[in-house]
Design a protein around this motif. Sequence first.
Motif, short mmCIF file in Angstrom:
data_model
loop_
_atom_site.label_atom_id
_atom_site.label_comp_id
_atom_site.label_asym_id
_atom_site.label_seq_id
_atom_site.Cartn_x
_atom_site.Cartn_y
_atom_site.Cartn_z
N GLU A 214 0.81 -1.22 0.00
CA GLU A 214 0.00 0.00 0.00
C GLU A 214 0.84 1.28 0.00
O GLU A 214 0.33 2.35 -0.31
N LEU A 215 2.12 1.17 0.35
CA LEU A 215 2.96 2.36 0.46
C LEU A 215 3.41 2.86 -0.92
O LEU A 215 3.69 2.06 -1.81
N ASP A 216 3.51 4.19 -1.05
CA ASP A 216 4.03 4.74 -2.30
C ASP A 216 5.56 4.70 -2.27
O ASP A 216 6.17 4.23 -1.30
N ASP A 217 6.18 5.20 -3.32
CA ASP A 217 7.62 5.10 -3.47
C ASP A 217 8.36 5.79 -2.33
O ASP A 217 9.28 5.23 -1.73
N ALA A 218 7.97 7.01 -2.00
CA ALA A 218 8.65 7.78 -0.95
C ALA A 218 8.51 7.11 0.41
O ALA A 218 9.47 7.00 1.18
N ARG A 222 11.49 5.48 2.83
CA ARG A 222 11.67 5.93 4.22
C ARG A 222 11.64 4.75 5.19
O ARG A 222 12.48 4.66 6.10
N LEU A 223 10.70 3.85 4.99
CA LEU A 223 10.60 2.70 5.89
C LEU A 223 11.84 1.81 5.78
O LEU A 223 12.38 1.35 6.79
N PRO A 245 11.13 5.62 -10.86
CA PRO A 245 11.19 4.99 -9.54
C PRO A 245 11.21 3.47 -9.64
O PRO A 245 10.63 2.88 -10.57
N ALA A 246 11.86 2.83 -8.68
CA ALA A 246 11.90 1.37 -8.65
C ALA A 246 10.53 0.84 -8.22
O ALA A 246 9.77 1.53 -7.55
N SER A 247 10.24 -0.37 -8.62
CA SER A 247 8.99 -1.01 -8.23
C SER A 247 9.28 -2.44 -7.77
O SER A 247 10.23 -3.07 -8.22
#
Length: 404
Positions: A214-218, A222-223, A245-247
Motif C-alpha cells: 500500500e505504500l508509495d515510493d517515498a 523511508r521505511l 522509480p523502482a517497483s
Amino acid sequence: MKIVCIGAGPAGLYFAISAKLRDAGHEISVLERDPPGATYGWGVVYWDDLLDALYVNDRESAQRIRAASTVWQDQVVAIHGQRAYLSGYGYSVNRSTLLDLLAERATDLGVDVRYERAVDDLDEFADADLVVVADGANSRTRQRCAEQFGTELERGRNPYLWLGTSRVFEHFTFGFEHTPQGWIWFHAYPSAAGVSTFIVECQERTWQALGFDELDDAATTRLLEEVFDEHLAGHPLISAARGKPASWQRFTQVHNQTWRHANAVLIGDAAHTTHFTIGSGTRLAMIDAVVLAEKLQDNEQTSHALKEFDGEGHAAMRVVQAAARTSMAWFEHLDRYTDRDAVDFCFAMSSRSGLQPPWRYQAHRLTQNPLVRKVLRVFNTATRWVLARRRGESRQLRGAVSRP
C-alpha cells in the motif's frame, strides 16, 4: 547476412558487436523500444571468467568495461548483530554505463542502433536472414510465439526491490534484519563512483505485514531506511534510476523448450533466466552473444548454426538453472536458518546450491580469523593481478584495488 536484434540490452548489443567483428559485411540493426538511457536497475556483478572471454572476443569494449568497473573484495554477512565473512573478489559495473559503452562500440562498428522502435510482430522481418530476440525476461516478442518456443514461466515467491544508495560498500554485503513483521534483508555492492547497488528482498508475508503493498515510493524508501539504518550509516536510499522509480518485482524463471523458431533465435534472459542471488544474468547473456556469433561464422547454413547453439546452450544451462532455482528456494525459506549464529548462517547461505564436504565447514570457520582473512586478501589480490596481466590489462587497471 541481414540481421535484426530486438532489444538493446547486454545480449543484443554484444551479439551485434561480436557478429560485426567476425564479418563486417553483415547488415545488423538493433531495435530498442525504450529511449536512450532508459534502463532499470543499478549495478551488475561479474567475475574474471567473463573478463577473460570479453578480452578474447573484443579487446576494445573489454577495456572500456573494465575501466568503468569497481573491484570489491570479500563478502560480509551481517545478522543478529554479528558479522561473518566469505573470501573472494569480483567486479561490478553500473548497468546504464555498460549499455552506453556497448551501444557506442556497436555504432562505431557500423551497427544501426535505433531507440524508441517497438516491434509488434516478427513477420515484419520476414526478409531478414536472422532475428535475434534479446528483449529480456519479459520479452514481448517471445510471448507472442510462446507456443512455438515452448515457453514456461514460473514466478518466484519473494518480492524484491532494486535500489541504489550513496553509502559506498567496500565489500559485497548481505544484511539481515528481523522486524516484528518478519525477516527482511538486502544485497549491496559498489557499482559506480559514490554509489552502491542495494537490492531488498523479503518473504511475501513480511512484505504484506510491513504494508509495502500500500505504500508509495517515498514511504517505501523511508521505511527501508529505518529498517536498515545501521547498515546505511545515515546515507539515503535512491529509488529513481534515470528518473524512473523502482517497483517491487517477483523474479520470473524463464525456460524455453527450444530457442529457435523460423528465422528467429532467443538469447540472454529472453531464452533463460537465473536468479539474481547467483549473479550470472549479464555474464550468460554476453556469453550467449559470443557463442551465437561463433556458430554463425563456423556454419555455412544458418539453420545448422542455430541448431548447434540451441542444443549446446540448453545442455550448458541445465546445471546453471538448477543451481539458480536452488538458490532462490533457499532465500524463500530463509527463516529455517535464522536461529543460527552469523558464522553458521553464513556457511548455510554459501553452500545453498550444493552438497559440501565436511572439511569445507572447518575451512569456513578458519577464514573468520582476521589474520587468515588478511592473508587470503593478499592472495586474491595477487591472483587478480596475474589474471589481469595474462589478458593484457593496462598497468593502471591491474593495480586498481577495491576503491569504488
